[in-house]
Scaffold this motif. Structure first.
Motif, PDB file in Angstrom:
ATOM      1  N   ASN A  42      87.264 -60.149  34.536  1.00  0.00           N
ATOM      2  CA  ASN A  42      87.203 -61.283  33.829  1.00  0.00           C
ATOM      3  C   ASN A  42      86.072 -61.154  32.809  1.00  0.00           C
ATOM      4  OD1 ASN A  42      89.192 -62.334  35.289  1.00  0.00           O
ATOM      5  ND2 ASN A  42      87.873 -63.667  36.540  1.00  0.00           N
ATOM      6  N   ARG A  43      85.262 -60.026  32.798  1.00  0.00           N
ATOM      7  CA  ARG A  43      84.276 -59.746  31.801  1.00  0.00           C
ATOM      8  C   ARG A  43      84.204 -58.437  31.123  1.00  0.00           C
ATOM      9  NH1 ARG A  43      78.433 -61.792  34.074  1.00  0.00           N
ATOM     10  NH2 ARG A  43      78.930 -63.985  34.409  1.00  0.00           N
ATOM     11  N   LEU A  44      84.361 -58.230  29.992  1.00  0.00           N
ATOM     12  CA  LEU A  44      84.573 -57.152  29.302  1.00  0.00           C
ATOM     13  C   LEU A  44      83.503 -56.749  28.320  1.00  0.00           C
ATOM     14  CD1 LEU A  44      86.303 -54.636  28.355  1.00  0.00           C
ATOM     15  CD2 LEU A  44      87.239 -55.944  26.469  1.00  0.00           C
ATOM     16  N   ALA A  45      82.563 -55.839  28.793  1.00  0.00           N
ATOM     17  CA  ALA A  45      81.444 -55.440  27.919  1.00  0.00           C
ATOM     18  C   ALA A  45      82.039 -54.429  26.776  1.00  0.00           C
ATOM     19  CB  ALA A  45      80.535 -54.707  28.668  1.00  0.00           C
ATOM     20  N   PHE A  46      81.221 -54.731  25.622  1.00  0.00           N
ATOM     21  CA  PHE A  46      81.521 -53.740  24.342  1.00  0.00           C
ATOM     22  C   PHE A  46      80.263 -53.479  23.661  1.00  0.00           C
ATOM     23  CE2 PHE A  46      82.140 -58.176  23.010  1.00  0.00           C
ATOM     24  CZ  PHE A  46      81.472 -58.260  21.772  1.00  0.00           C
ATOM     25  N   VAL A  47      80.560 -52.616  22.758  1.00  0.00           N
ATOM     26  CA  VAL A  47      79.267 -52.295  22.004  1.00  0.00           C
ATOM     27  C   VAL A  47      79.739 -52.510  20.532  1.00  0.00           C
ATOM     28  CG1 VAL A  47      77.517 -50.483  21.052  1.00  0.00           C
ATOM     29  CG2 VAL A  47      78.235 -50.843  23.483  1.00  0.00           C
ATOM     30  N   LEU A  48      79.341 -53.400  19.792  1.00  0.00           N
ATOM     31  CA  LEU A  48      79.569 -53.903  18.314  1.00  0.00           C
ATOM     32  C   LEU A  48      78.626 -53.098  17.369  1.00  0.00           C
ATOM     33  CD1 LEU A  48      81.229 -55.683  16.615  1.00  0.00           C
ATOM     34  CD2 LEU A  48      79.332 -57.345  16.645  1.00  0.00           C
ATOM     35  N   GLN A  49      78.938 -52.225  16.679  1.00  0.00           N
ATOM     36  CA  GLN A  49      78.411 -51.508  15.499  1.00  0.00           C
ATOM     37  C   GLN A  49      78.302 -52.316  14.373  1.00  0.00           C
ATOM     38  OE1 GLN A  49      76.669 -48.965  16.527  1.00  0.00           O
ATOM     39  NE2 GLN A  49      78.083 -47.187  17.255  1.00  0.00           N
ATOM     40  N   VAL A  50      77.113 -52.863  14.044  1.00  0.00           N
ATOM     41  CA  VAL A  50      77.016 -53.732  12.841  1.00  0.00           C
ATOM     42  C   VAL A  50      76.212 -52.900  11.724  1.00  0.00           C
ATOM     43  CG1 VAL A  50      75.889 -55.796  11.774  1.00  0.00           C
ATOM     44  CG2 VAL A  50      76.801 -55.712  14.165  1.00  0.00           C
TER      45      VAL A  50
END
Length: 688
Positions: A314-322
């Protein structure tokens, strides 16, 4: 016939107890003749003969009752073919994947598995052995042969699931090897699983004579919602530094749609939320617009508020590259093109928006993961290893631009790199066929705003190029007046690559001197580098993380922190011929951090395997391997089922029925068979 409780064989001696009592109770009386009663003795001879017969019958019935009762306690069973011998070696193949912890109407699969294991352990004989193989690819949690019988073995209560998926192929081989090495006359494999994972079509044959029992511990359906994926959405007309993300929510099981609240956070700040209706056994995609407050790698998390079978997904971690300063690598043999690209991307030499690195030659020895985009300016040829490095880079979301040059071998390009990328072949043009830019796809995100007003612009001319025939999956962004494509885009994995069948060289085209060159290169590289924000590659639980080695830091001083806050070493190793740091204990979904002391150096997101979220059991049966199927249950039920399966059908109830019948017959025979008395009539007196 065999006895399942042979330790009580001595109980058969109880059957002689009535005989012993009868012998001890007999009294030998001295005979004294009495003439006056002689006539009575003659009258009672016939009656005494009947009395003795009844006494012997009572003795036999009592003896048989105790004999049948003792046999019932011995648990007799009809002998099953192939079950000779008391020694037995059993290997339990246990699934501890994430879906085993899903909540179901009959309890979680892991709780049923523990109860079943207790029954299997209790059913093991004194001379039998038991081994445990966990269905994963490592074998680090396996337990070798165990003998003896504890009342409550600790290892059963310590079995826990994590975020990893099941790996049946490797574990099946390990179990088969253990059964091959044993000399026991009876061998069996008990396979306990929820059977939700995708299993291979074929399994390695087990040794001859091995009996395989299948124990499905997820027999009742459950409803589960999960986050399937998140990826950047390059919506037309996106403005400023806002980033559009598409979040896909899936559903498994159930018979009705679900309304769930979906929220997205960056650096633990909630930036967006919305209610989404998820269809039955389907998916829905919702677009969210975020406004990050910084650049670089940002820790993100998606959360769905729902009470379902499995909370782990129910949780999904991600890494956003800005993008802040985007790292661009320009390599190849065309030095003139390298200068043009560097000048267009960083005219002031301050690396404020693009930091450009130029390098002659090819990809050998390079870590493309350090760069947001790569320009190949006249690389003569690509080896097989270099082709695979580029494909992996694109699969992981990288961007590339491939241009020709004076030293390019077209035959090698067609055979190696272009075929691997899916492009059509290039045809050399020996004739002096020139053309000009004619059409531009102004709706493409990378080309918007390049042509102002009525569409007039400084049209570059091209006097040398190789004609390329686009395939169905190619998108032509710029086309020449000759009809030949000049810039062709193709998606590879989650990345993109542009092909220009010409060179940024004055002997090929005057494009580098046109007014459209610098704006197109800047917007193009920004787009290829996922400039509006990209999601870093996610790996699944159980897969290793390969970290790039930071410069100037001793690798021995680096650690990783898992989502539970545990510190683990980052071990030096090699990946794709590059020296890296390896973290292989990715057992839980979430964010993993590479740290140096208290300084965070890098982030990586680990997710739950999608098959673990789709928790409906597979219907696939392995008819060539399975000897029987057992329902999970309480330990006592498992013990009884295994006893019947291993030794044949138990017939204790037959002997209990015979013992009861003997007791009833004994009661009837023992009753006084006297005629009824009339009122006032004196009772008959029997003289002995």
């Amino acid at each position: 016939m065999t006895f399942l409780n042979s330790a009580l064989l001595a109980g058969l001696l109880l059957a002689g107890l009535p005989i012993l009592i009868h012998l001890l109770g007999r009294r030998r009386l001295k005979r004294q003749p009495f003439p006056t009663l002689e006539f009575l003795r003659r009258l009672q001879v016939k009656r005494m003969r009947k009395l003795r017969i009844r006494q012997w019958l009572l003795l036999a019935l009592r003896t048989l009752a105790l004999l049948f009762l003792a046999l019932a306690f011995l648990r007799p069973a009809l002998t099953k073919s192939g079950s000779a011998g008391t020694r037995r070696d059993t290997v339990v193949l246990l699934d501890l994947s994430a879906s085993m912890n899903a909540k179901r109407p009959g309890g979680s699969a892991i709780s049923l598995a523990r109860k079943t294991l207790e029954g299997i352990h209790q059913a093991a004989g004194q001379n039998s052995r038991l081994a445990l193989v966990i269905a994963d690819g490592t074998g680090s949690r396996d337990l070798g042969w165990m003998t003896g019988r504890e009342t409550e073995p600790r290892w059963i209560s310590q079995l826990e699931t994590d975020g990893r998926s099941a790996d049946l192929s490797d574990s099946w081989i390990r179990a088969g090897k253990m059964l091959t090495e044993t000399a026991s006359p009876n061998k069996e494999l008990i396979w306990i699983s929820d059977f939700c994972d995708e299993c291979p079509d074929t399994l390695v044959p087990l040794p001859d004579g091995v009996s395989v029992l299948q124990v499905p511990v997820a027999q009742r359906p459950a409803v589960n919602l999960f986050i399937q994926e998140v990826h950047p959405a390059y919506a037309e007309g996106s403005k400023g530094k806002s980033i559009d993300l598409d979040v896909t929510i899936g559903s498994s099981g159930g018979d009705a749609a679900h309304d769930v609240l979906v929220s997205i956070s960056l650096d633990r700040r909630k930036l967006a939320e919305a209610t989404v209706t998820v269809p039955v056994e389907g998916t829905v995609t919702k677009r969210f617009t975020l406004l990050p407050n910084k650049t670089g790698a940002i820790a993100g998390e998606i959360d769905i508020d729902v009470d379902d079978a499995l909370s782990l997904d129910n949780r999904l971690a991600f890494v956003l590259q800005v993008p802040g300063t985007q790292q661009v690598l320009v390599l190849g043999s065309d030095q003139q093109a390298q200068r043009f690209f560097k000048l267009a991307l960083d005219p002031q030499g301050q690396a404020s928006r693009f930091a450009v690195t130029t390098k002659p030659g090819g990809l050998q020895g390079l870590d493309l993961g350090r760069y947001d985009a790569v320009v190949f300016a006249g690389v003569p040829a690509f080896s097989n290893a270099e082709t695979q490095v580029l494909l992996q880079y694109l699969e992981n979301g990288g961007g590339a631009w491939l241009l020709l040059g004076n030293q390019v071998d077209l035959a090698s390009y067609n055979r190696d790199i272009l075929q691997a990328l899916g492009y059509g072949p290039l045809v050399s043009t020996n004739e002096n066929v020139s053309g000009m830019w004619e059409s531009i796809d102004t709706k493409h995100p990378a080309l918007q705003g390049l042509i102002a007003g009525k569409g007039r612009y400084d049209q570059p001319s091209v006097k040398r190029y190789a004609r390329q025939v686009p395939s169905d999956d190619d998108q032509v962004l710029v086309r020449l007046t000759t009809g030949a494509p000049f810039i062709v885009e193709r998606e590879v994995g989650t990345g993109r690559i542009w092909l220009t069948p010409s060179a940024a060289d004055t002997s090929w085209t005057d494009w580098p001197f046109s007014g459209i060159f610098a704006p197109l290169v800047q917007q193009g590289m920004h787009y290829l580098a996922s400039g509006e924000g990209s999601i870093r590659e996610q790996i699944s639980c159980g897969e290793p993380i390969f970290w790039s080695l930071p410069e100037g830091i001793d690798p021995g001083m680096l650690e990783t922190i898992d989502p539970l806050g545990n510190r683990q070493p980052a071990v030096p190793g090699f990946h794709e011929d590059l020296e890296v740091l390896v973290s292989d204990q990715t057992f839980w979904p979430g964010l993993y951090r590479l740290v140096h002391g208290s300084t965070e150096l890098d982030l990586m997101a680990v997710r739950t395997v999608l098959a673990e979220s789709e928790i409906q059991p597979e219907q696939k049966q392995y008819a060539n391997h399975i000897s029987g199927s057992m329902n999970p249950g309480e330990p006592e039920e498992v013990v009884e089922w295994l006893s019947n399966y291993r030794h044949g059908r138990e017939i204790s109830w037959w002997f209990l029925t015979l013992a009861l019948a003997a007791l009833i017959a004994e009661t009837l025979v023992a009753r006084e068979n006297k005629p009824g008395l009339e009122p006032g009539q004196p009772a008959e007196t029997e003289t002995s």
